[in-house]
Design a protein around this motif. Structure first.
Motif, short mmCIF file in Angstrom:
data_model
loop_
_atom_site.label_atom_id
_atom_site.label_comp_id
_atom_site.label_asym_id
_atom_site.label_seq_id
_atom_site.Cartn_x
_atom_site.Cartn_y
_atom_site.Cartn_z
N ASP A 137 39.35 94.83 60.51
CA ASP A 137 39.55 95.01 61.94
C ASP A 137 41.04 94.91 62.30
O ASP A 137 41.54 95.67 63.13
CB ASP A 137 38.74 93.96 62.71
N GLN A 141 43.26 97.79 63.87
CA GLN A 141 43.97 97.57 65.13
C GLN A 141 45.45 97.94 65.01
O GLN A 141 46.04 98.45 65.96
CB GLN A 141 43.83 96.10 65.54
N ARG A 145 45.63 100.41 67.72
CA ARG A 145 45.86 99.52 68.86
C ARG A 145 44.57 99.02 69.50
O ARG A 145 44.57 98.52 70.62
CB ARG A 145 46.71 100.22 69.95
N GLN A 146 43.43 99.18 68.81
CA GLN A 146 42.15 98.69 69.29
C GLN A 146 41.46 97.91 68.17
O GLN A 146 41.65 98.21 67.00
CB GLN A 146 41.24 99.85 69.71
N ASP A 147 40.66 96.91 68.54
CA ASP A 147 39.83 96.26 67.52
C ASP A 147 38.38 96.67 67.74
O ASP A 147 37.96 96.87 68.88
CB ASP A 147 39.99 94.73 67.57
N VAL A 154 44.27 95.85 75.19
CA VAL A 154 45.53 95.80 74.47
C VAL A 154 46.49 94.88 75.22
O VAL A 154 46.89 95.15 76.35
CB VAL A 154 46.15 97.20 74.34
N ILE A 160 49.12 92.16 65.69
CA ILE A 160 47.67 92.30 65.62
C ILE A 160 47.00 90.94 65.88
O ILE A 160 47.58 89.89 65.60
CB ILE A 160 47.21 92.87 64.26
#
Length: 411
Positions: A137, A141, A145-147, A154, A160
């Motif tokens: 994850d 990310q 830029r996303q988990d 964000v 991270i």
């Protein structure tokens, strides 16, 4: 004894769930920690009632005897005493019953339940599985830029944090898990391929630790590995090689990571300056009542009285666990808590120096190293006072203490 056995299995299952969901859901780990504690209390009562009536056996409820009991009960006594002199008795009472006492009961549940090699190994395997998903994850990310675990908004674009709220929290989690990976790598393994799996997982988590850009977590990792290298000399060589690799590949690092490495000991960023103001307020709280403190759990309640008037924000924590403890419980409370750590390290180091290098020895070494690194990060962060990382602290403390007991039982 059927009730005791059922409760024991409930506790063990709860520990598996907590190890799996610890980075993902605070609600799940809170629920299952309570379940483990209730099952533990029922188990202890069932054992007391089932014990035969003999002269000198009054069948009273007792916690299991551990090397840390003296320090733990001294700390609990100070916390109870603190309630009656608190700036807010309601807050202190709730903190004691729903946090402090809960943490201690959870420690004893872990300590008593992890009484076999298989149980400890299974808890670690679940923890490793969870950290594997979390590591993936974290890398996901970094690029997107996303988990994908929690879909958090964000907040940081250069660091991270995976499913955690902050990069520092993610880094703290990784710094605790990594010593166990290292210990399993160097211990005797029935399946040789396991060593390769542990190494690959270590690389994944180390890269994630680097990308958190958390100096506190970096220091925690470094001190824990240095601690382990006292007994595992190959780690000292590994650290040297790792340092050379970091220097050789420095030019390829992301800009923010390069800047943080170059200014590792310079604390001029906004977050560091904010911490300085909070620490000043915490120090004033401590000076106001240096011996008994202002009351358990009252840091946020008292914060506005001691911070500068033009400070626009509030603070739930001091970002220094020792300072917060000193401000809430005074020097007496801080010393009582430190006595728990002192007993853990004293008894643990003694066992490491005398024990055979078997499974329990490596688990104890990893636990000691993880707690040692955790203690370092407590000086610059809120780790002990957050639900997930606080529970991880008591889980590892219980596991290390259980390893000590199991080593003694073999003698």
């Amino acid at each position: 004894m059927k009730i005791a056995k059922v409760c024991d299995n409930i506790i063990l299952f709860s520990l598996y769930v907590i190890a799996l969901f610890l980075p993902i859901s605070k609600g799940v780990i809170e629920s299952f920690s309570i379940l483990a504690i209730v099952a533990y209390l029922v188990k202890r009562v069932a054992i007391c009632l089932d014990s035969p009536v003999k002269p000198g056996n009054d069948r009273r409820f007792r916690f299991a005897k551990s090397p840390l009991n003296l320090g733990i009960f001294a700390y609990l006594s100070v916390c109870v005493f603190s309630i009656f002199f608190s700036a807010n008795i309601g807050i202190s009472s709730r903190t004691f019953f729903f946090k402090t006492l809960q943490n201690v009961a959870f420690f004893f549940a872990v300590f008593e339940t992890l009484n076999e090699k298989k149980r400890i190994r299974n808890v670690l395997n679940v923890l490793f599985l969870s950290s594997l998903v979390l590591g993936i994850d974290g890398i996901y990310q970094y690029f997107t830029r996303q988990d994908f675990l929690r879909h958090r908004p964000v907040i940081f674009t250069d660091r991270i944090y995976a499913s955690f709220a902050t990069p520092n929290a993610f880094g703290s989690y990784l710094a605790i898990v990594i010593p166990f990976l290292i210990s399993r790598f160097f211990s005797k393994l029935r399946i040789k391929a396991s060593r390769f799996i542990y190494f690959v997982l270590f690389i994944l988590l180390f890269v994630c630790l680097s990308l958190t850009v958390s100096r506190g977590a970096w220091l925690a990792y470094l001190t824990s590995v240095l601690f382990m290298s006292i007994w595992v000399r190959a780690l000292a060589v590994f650290l040297l090689v790792l340092g050379i690799v970091i220097l050789a590949t420095y030019v390829f690092y992301p800009p923010y990571l390069k800047e943080r490495l170059a200014k590792f000991f310079f604390f001029s960023d906004t977050s560091s300056l904010d911490r300085k103001l909070i620490w000043q307020a915490g120090w004033k709280m401590f000076i106001a009542r240096p011996w008994i403190g202002l009351g358990l759990g009252t840091f946020m309640f008292n914060f506005k009285k001691f911070i500068a008037e033009d400070y626009k924000f509030t603070a739930s924590y001091a970002h220094n666990c020792y300072l917060q403890m000193a401000s809430e419980l005074g020097i007496i409370g801080l010393l009582a808590f430190l006595s728990i750590l002192g007993l853990f390290f004293y008894q643990g180091v003694k066992a490491l120096n005398k024990g055979d290098r078997d499974f329990y020895w490596y688990i104890l070494l990893a636990s000691q190293a993880a707690i040692f690194g955790y203690c370092v990060q407590m000086g610059v962060d809120t780790t002990l006072y957050t639900l997930d990382l606080g529970m991880l602290f008591w889980l590892v403390l219980g596991m290390g203490t259980a390893a000590m007991r199991n080593m003694d039982a073999k003698k």
